[in-house]
Scaffold this active site. Sequence first.
Site, short mmCIF file in Angstrom:
data_model
loop_
_atom_site.label_atom_id
_atom_site.label_comp_id
_atom_site.label_asym_id
_atom_site.label_seq_id
_atom_site.Cartn_x
_atom_site.Cartn_y
_atom_site.Cartn_z
N PRO A 270 0.95 1.34 36.11
CG PRO A 270 0.27 3.43 36.16
CD PRO A 270 -0.18 2.18 35.81
CG ASN A 271 4.16 3.50 40.27
OD1 ASN A 271 5.46 3.59 40.03
ND2 ASN A 271 3.36 4.39 40.05
NE ARG B 204 10.63 1.24 46.78
CZ ARG B 204 10.96 1.80 45.60
NH1 ARG B 204 10.35 2.69 44.96
NH2 ARG B 204 12.17 1.45 45.17
CE1 TYR C 145 -1.85 -0.63 46.55
CE2 TYR C 145 0.03 0.52 47.12
CZ TYR C 145 -1.32 0.49 46.47
OH TYR C 145 -1.66 1.61 46.15
CG ASN D 65 -4.68 -3.02 39.71
OD1 ASN D 65 -4.88 -1.91 39.59
ND2 ASN D 65 -4.27 -3.67 40.68
CB ALA E 144 -2.02 6.19 39.40
CG ASP F 173 -12.25 7.59 25.23
OD1 ASP F 173 -13.28 7.58 25.85
OD2 ASP F 173 -11.81 8.55 24.81
CD GLU G 243 -11.91 -0.44 37.95
OE1 GLU G 243 -13.01 -0.22 36.99
OE2 GLU G 243 -11.56 0.29 38.63
CG HIS H 236 -8.78 -1.07 42.25
ND1 HIS H 236 -7.57 -0.53 41.18
CD2 HIS H 236 -9.79 -1.03 41.39
CE1 HIS H 236 -8.18 0.05 40.45
NE2 HIS H 236 -9.47 -0.04 40.39
CB SER I 273 -5.44 -1.07 48.28
OG SER I 273 -5.80 -0.26 47.27
NE ARG J 49 -5.04 3.25 49.69
CZ ARG J 49 -4.14 3.05 48.75
NH1 ARG J 49 -4.34 2.31 47.74
NH2 ARG J 49 -3.00 3.47 48.66
O1 CA2 Z 1 -5.54 -1.06 45.00
C1 CA2 Z 1 -4.96 -1.24 43.96
O2 CA2 Z 1 -4.68 -2.17 43.19
C2 CA2 Z 1 -4.72 0.13 43.02
O3 CA2 Z 1 -5.01 0.07 41.71
C3 CA2 Z 1 -2.93 0.32 42.86
C4 CA2 Z 1 -2.55 1.85 42.55
C5 CA2 Z 1 -3.45 2.83 43.23
O4 CA2 Z 1 -2.89 4.17 42.52
C6 CA2 Z 1 -4.88 2.53 42.86
O5 CA2 Z 1 -5.35 3.62 43.48
C7 CA2 Z 1 -5.27 1.44 43.81
C8 CA2 Z 1 -1.19 1.77 42.98
C9 CA2 Z 1 -0.35 0.81 42.57
C10 CA2 Z 1 1.17 1.22 42.96
O6 CA2 Z 1 1.76 0.07 43.62
C11 CA2 Z 1 2.70 0.13 44.42
C12 CA2 Z 1 3.33 -0.96 45.12
C13 CA2 Z 1 4.29 -0.79 45.99
C14 CA2 Z 1 4.68 0.34 46.13
C15 CA2 Z 1 4.33 1.36 45.59
C16 CA2 Z 1 3.28 1.34 44.77
#
Ligand code: CA2
Length: 148
Positions: A10-11, A18, A23, A74, A77, A87, A98, A100, A102, A107
């Site tokens: 997601p996202n 953003r 990121y 990835n 969240a 599961d 996996e 990530h 960041s 964080r």
């Molecule tokens: O660092 C990563 O790849 C994360 O998986 C990114 C997730 C975060 O919830 C994990 O803790 C770490 C969030 C992805 C959301 O990406 C966005 C990109 C641009 C603007 C807002 C969110």
Amino acid sequence: MKRLLLLNGPNLNLLGQREPETYGSQTLEDIVQLVTDTADELNYELTAFQSNHEGELIDQIQNAEGNVSGIIFNPAAYTHTSVAIRDAVSAISVPVIEVHISNVHNREEFRRHSMIAPVSAGQVIGFGIDGYRLAVLGIIKKIESEGR
Ligand code: CA2
């Protein structure tokens, strides 16, 4: 030709628009291109999928069994919350790496725990989008060494 699945949660479709300080400025499309090119260099075919919906990610994981040799994932969240995704990963024999973008360890505290890590073949954390390339190199080495 052997196949890899790239899954993004997601996202991640918002990448590049953003929060560039966290990121980076590259987009999901750039990630798909990077992973496709890396897989291609090593004679693997790539299927890429992004979803904001937990169940759709689970459907893809279930469907991977017998169809792909490895998954670069990835979970965004859902990493920190989803027993259902854990599961699903646990239920398949396909190795999952996996990723990530960041460094989740410098964080908020809640990002330090991964539901997925104990059922993953490995993690790549904190290298920006280059981490996806590293994950492809790692998973292919694993696939080949295990004769999958
Ligand atoms: O660092 C990563 O790849 C994360 O998986 C990114 C997730 C975060 O919830 C994990 O803790 C770490 C969030 C992805 C959301 O990406 C966005 C990109 C641009 C603007 C807002 C969110």
